[in-house]
Design an enzyme around this catalytic site. Sequence first.
Site, mmCIF file in Angstrom:
data_model
loop_
_atom_site.group_PDB
_atom_site.id
_atom_site.type_symbol
_atom_site.label_atom_id
_atom_site.label_comp_id
_atom_site.label_asym_id
_atom_site.label_seq_id
_atom_site.Cartn_x
_atom_site.Cartn_y
_atom_site.Cartn_z
ATOM 1 N N GLN A 7 0.806 -1.224 0.000
ATOM 2 C CA GLN A 7 0.000 0.000 0.000
ATOM 3 C C GLN A 7 0.841 1.277 0.000
ATOM 4 O OE1 GLN A 7 -2.596 1.218 3.581
ATOM 5 N NE2 GLN A 7 -4.036 0.914 1.904
ATOM 6 N N HIS A 35 0.487 5.226 0.782
ATOM 7 C CA HIS A 35 -0.369 6.215 1.437
ATOM 8 C C HIS A 35 -0.243 7.495 0.633
ATOM 9 C CE1 HIS A 35 -2.168 8.839 4.357
ATOM 10 N NE2 HIS A 35 -2.416 7.836 5.175
ATOM 11 N N LEU A 42 4.516 10.386 7.658
ATOM 12 C CA LEU A 42 3.101 10.379 7.311
ATOM 13 C C LEU A 42 2.363 11.620 7.796
ATOM 14 C CD1 LEU A 42 0.725 8.404 6.384
ATOM 15 C CD2 LEU A 42 0.375 8.082 8.806
ATOM 16 N N ARG A 99 -7.073 4.566 -0.441
ATOM 17 C CA ARG A 99 -5.676 4.960 -0.657
ATOM 18 C C ARG A 99 -5.136 4.545 -2.008
ATOM 19 N NH1 ARG A 99 -3.560 3.490 5.435
ATOM 20 N NH2 ARG A 99 -4.660 5.247 6.363
ATOM 21 N N HIS A 156 3.535 2.414 2.649
ATOM 22 C CA HIS A 156 2.994 2.545 4.001
ATOM 23 C C HIS A 156 2.728 1.213 4.692
ATOM 24 C CE1 HIS A 156 0.860 4.482 7.241
ATOM 25 N NE2 HIS A 156 -0.298 3.939 6.932
HETATM 26 C C1 LIG Z 1 3.280 6.176 10.461
HETATM 27 C C2 LIG Z 1 2.186 5.159 10.498
HETATM 28 C C3 LIG Z 1 0.903 5.536 10.833
HETATM 29 C C4 LIG Z 1 -0.117 4.591 10.873
HETATM 30 N N1 LIG Z 1 -1.368 4.991 11.216
HETATM 31 C C5 LIG Z 1 -2.357 4.075 11.319
HETATM 32 C C6 LIG Z 1 -3.645 4.435 11.749
HETATM 33 O O1 LIG Z 1 -3.923 5.585 12.089
HETATM 34 N N2 LIG Z 1 -4.602 3.478 11.815
HETATM 35 C C7 LIG Z 1 -4.356 2.187 11.486
HETATM 36 O O2 LIG Z 1 -5.258 1.358 11.585
HETATM 37 N N3 LIG Z 1 -3.109 1.808 11.086
HETATM 38 C C8 LIG Z 1 -2.117 2.719 11.003
HETATM 39 N N4 LIG Z 1 -0.875 2.317 10.596
HETATM 40 C C9 LIG Z 1 -0.587 0.895 10.411
HETATM 41 C C10 LIG Z 1 -0.415 0.243 11.780
HETATM 42 O O3 LIG Z 1 0.060 1.184 12.697
HETATM 43 C C11 LIG Z 1 0.565 -0.935 11.745
HETATM 44 O O4 LIG Z 1 0.173 -1.828 10.731
HETATM 45 C C12 LIG Z 1 0.557 -1.653 13.078
HETATM 46 O O5 LIG Z 1 0.817 -0.757 14.137
HETATM 47 C C13 LIG Z 1 1.542 -2.799 13.146
HETATM 48 O O6 LIG Z 1 1.493 -3.341 14.449
HETATM 49 P P1 LIG Z 1 2.172 -4.722 14.801
HETATM 50 O O7 LIG Z 1 1.857 -5.029 16.216
HETATM 51 O O8 LIG Z 1 1.796 -5.728 13.776
HETATM 52 O O9 LIG Z 1 3.716 -4.447 14.614
HETATM 53 P P2 LIG Z 1 4.667 -3.273 15.190
HETATM 54 O O10 LIG Z 1 3.964 -2.285 16.012
HETATM 55 O O11 LIG Z 1 5.441 -2.801 14.006
HETATM 56 O O12 LIG Z 1 5.610 -4.081 16.152
HETATM 57 C C14 LIG Z 1 6.505 -5.069 15.679
HETATM 58 C C15 LIG Z 1 7.202 -5.675 16.848
HETATM 59 O O13 LIG Z 1 7.975 -6.783 16.404
HETATM 60 C C16 LIG Z 1 9.256 -6.725 16.967
HETATM 61 N N5 LIG Z 1 10.190 -7.423 16.060
HETATM 62 C C17 LIG Z 1 10.304 -7.311 14.725
HETATM 63 N N6 LIG Z 1 11.284 -8.119 14.280
HETATM 64 C C18 LIG Z 1 11.777 -8.769 15.353
HETATM 65 C C19 LIG Z 1 12.810 -9.727 15.550
HETATM 66 N N7 LIG Z 1 13.561 -10.205 14.547
HETATM 67 N N8 LIG Z 1 13.037 -10.172 16.820
HETATM 68 C C20 LIG Z 1 12.325 -9.691 17.871
HETATM 69 N N9 LIG Z 1 11.357 -8.777 17.738
HETATM 70 C C21 LIG Z 1 11.086 -8.333 16.495
HETATM 71 C C22 LIG Z 1 9.558 -5.256 17.130
HETATM 72 O O14 LIG Z 1 10.523 -5.038 18.122
HETATM 73 C C23 LIG Z 1 8.173 -4.737 17.551
HETATM 74 O O15 LIG Z 1 7.996 -4.859 18.944
HETATM 75 C C24 LIG Z 1 0.164 3.247 10.543
HETATM 76 C C25 LIG Z 1 1.456 2.864 10.213
HETATM 77 C C26 LIG Z 1 2.441 3.821 10.157
HETATM 78 C C27 LIG Z 1 3.827 3.371 9.732
#
Ligand SMILES: Cc1cc2nc3c(=O)[nH]c(=O)nc-3n(C[C@H](O)[C@H](O)[C@H](O)COP(=O)(O)OP(=O)(O)OC[C@H]3O[C@@H](n4cnc5c(N)ncnc54)[C@H](O)[C@@H]3O)c2cc1C
Length: 586
Positions: A231, A233, A243, A288, A356
């Site tokens: 995707q 953005h 962003l 988007r 994004h």
């Molecule tokens: C700037 C931005 C704004 C956004 N705004 C929105 C929004 O308003 N609304 C919405 O719905 N979505 C939004 N998104 C998308 C959404 O925020 C993300 O898709 C989501 O937060 C991802 O969460 P997660 O828990 O999957 O991973 P993350 O929050 O990315 O966490 C990943 C975790 O994995 C760990 N990790 C990774 N690799 C390893 C490894 N090899 N060993 C150990 N640990 C590891 C990291 O340390 C971290 O703790 C946004 C994304 C971005 C980038």
Amino acid sequence: MEIIKTDVAIVGAGGAGLRAAIALAEADPKLRIALISKVYPMRSHTCAAEGGAAGVVKSDDSLDLHFNDTVGGGDWLSDQDAVEYFINEAPKELTQLEHWGCPWSREPDGSVAVRPFGGMKIKRTWFAADKSGFHILHTLFQTSLKYPSIQRFDEYYATDLLVEDGRCQGLTALEIRNGEMKQFQAGAVIIAAGGGGKMFPFTTNGNIKTGDGMALAYRAGTPLKDMEFVQYHPTGLPNNGILLTEGCRGEGGILLNKDGRRYLQDYGMGPETPVGQPVLKTMELGPRDRLSQAFWGEQQKGNTVKTPWGDCVLLDMRHLGEKKIDERLPLVRDLCISYLGKDPVKEPIPIRPVVHYMMGGIHTDVQAATRLPGLFAAGECACVSINGANRLGSNSLTELLVFGRRAALSAMAHLQSNPTPSSDAALAAKAKESQNRIQALFDKSDGTETIAGLRQEMMDTMEANVGIYRTGEGLAAACEKIAELRRRYANIALTDKSHVYNTDLMQALELGSMLDCAEAVTVGARDRKESRGAHQRLDFTARDDENLLKHSLAHYHPTEPPRIEYLDVVITKSQPGVRDYSGAKK
Ligand SMILES: Cc1cc2nc3c(=O)[nH]c(=O)nc-3n(C[C@H](O)[C@H](O)[C@H](O)COP(=O)(O)OP(=O)(O)OC[C@H]3O[C@@H](n4cnc5c(N)ncnc54)[C@H](O)[C@@H]3O)c2cc1C
């Protein structure tokens, strides 16, 4: 090698990982939970989310409407059983967060406020100003601290899954501060390690988003699904990709070309509505993929604004006024002033589309289970799939909660089936293989490739050939190049051979993850000869439901490109139709 015995190991302490950990701890206080993260939990990317999280809460909204927006927004590639589960659970999860202390923004009457978001044809996005992710992550993190059974391993880098007797039984991880390898034995593993946008040079993603979790599962034999859907953005700062949330447009911001025209009306996104009038359903609140494609159209026509950072269009928020901007979009104002020297209260902000989010990821079913027994996945690294070919903004944060919890419940059910662990010796032998792989990087003295060099070539290839619009020729070239880079990766040299906070080593491992994921993206995109959602091909411009209303599954091979298998999409009640964002009355 030290062995840490635990019931469930979770890789990732962002929104999905923390939600899974809490669900496990709540369900059974006796469970031993290891929460492993390469960064301190509050530095996970979830913290950067700005706009908000979708869930039906208002009386003019309904679960059916959320379902239809999500499935249509995803260009009918979403699995509808998963979407059904998701929309039902969404309001419960967002209310649960409220009870744990998440400070959602309010209407004047005190009820939870919602804002419009792209592709959502009604207001349903809960938000906490424009720092929603920060508050969600903080709420989850502080809640997790209540549970002593959640043992944190901050700054541990997961390197390999332990697969023995056809099951996932743990993983190996490096303790980053001293370089020691640890073996985590676990009855079940949940991967919640986030996305991989860093394989592209211009992205909203934080540096940690390198596809590690996807690569862990992929190399262990479980396929990656729909990786070709990446995707863009539409509104990133042009100089650094930071962003500007869709909330800017949700609050009424408009997009203009160099002539001051609201150009989206030229791209099937509705008649021009006077500024200040609600534009819900159309124009700036189109999805988007369509908005990013419209930018490309303006670029082709020469209608973009030339800036030192390349072609841009303008995001104009001046008519919202200082009070509203400060109340609803304070971070956006701060970012524009700090990084561009421009105040959105006083002037339009140049923006351009930026990578994004990855719709694709580890293939799971609606229970968050992978094809490998004992392995579960949730969050951006997983593809369940609710997002199909194009995620709607604000569905991801909710997805972390809904499927983080779901993965925890499935992991518990797996534990209750009492799988007998393999012998310590068998698991130790597997862990040793992982250790040897890392040691080989240290031992190699004749490496000629640099990490930065290969990474740059990978990013250039992805940007040039796997962007908003793609061609067969460009994708074939990208596949060849990424395959070449994977071969050359075998010849990288570590310049830092120390064991304390060795960031050179981390970057080498992250590059390996990104190259594997990038190959799944490029091969999946080359083979998908149609245009759907975020995957647009100039040589196959139509959607091909007859042959390609299917998920792609990429199967890993250590030295060859992945094998692609296709899987039927689950359709329960919404047959593929036309995606209409024109606002025309039917
Ligand atoms: C700037 C931005 C704004 C956004 N705004 C929105 C929004 O308003 N609304 C919405 O719905 N979505 C939004 N998104 C998308 C959404 O925020 C993300 O898709 C989501 O937060 C991802 O969460 P997660 O828990 O999957 O991973 P993350 O929050 O990315 O966490 C990943 C975790 O994995 C760990 N990790 C990774 N690799 C390893 C490894 N090899 N060993 C150990 N640990 C590891 C990291 O340390 C971290 O703790 C946004 C994304 C971005 C980038």
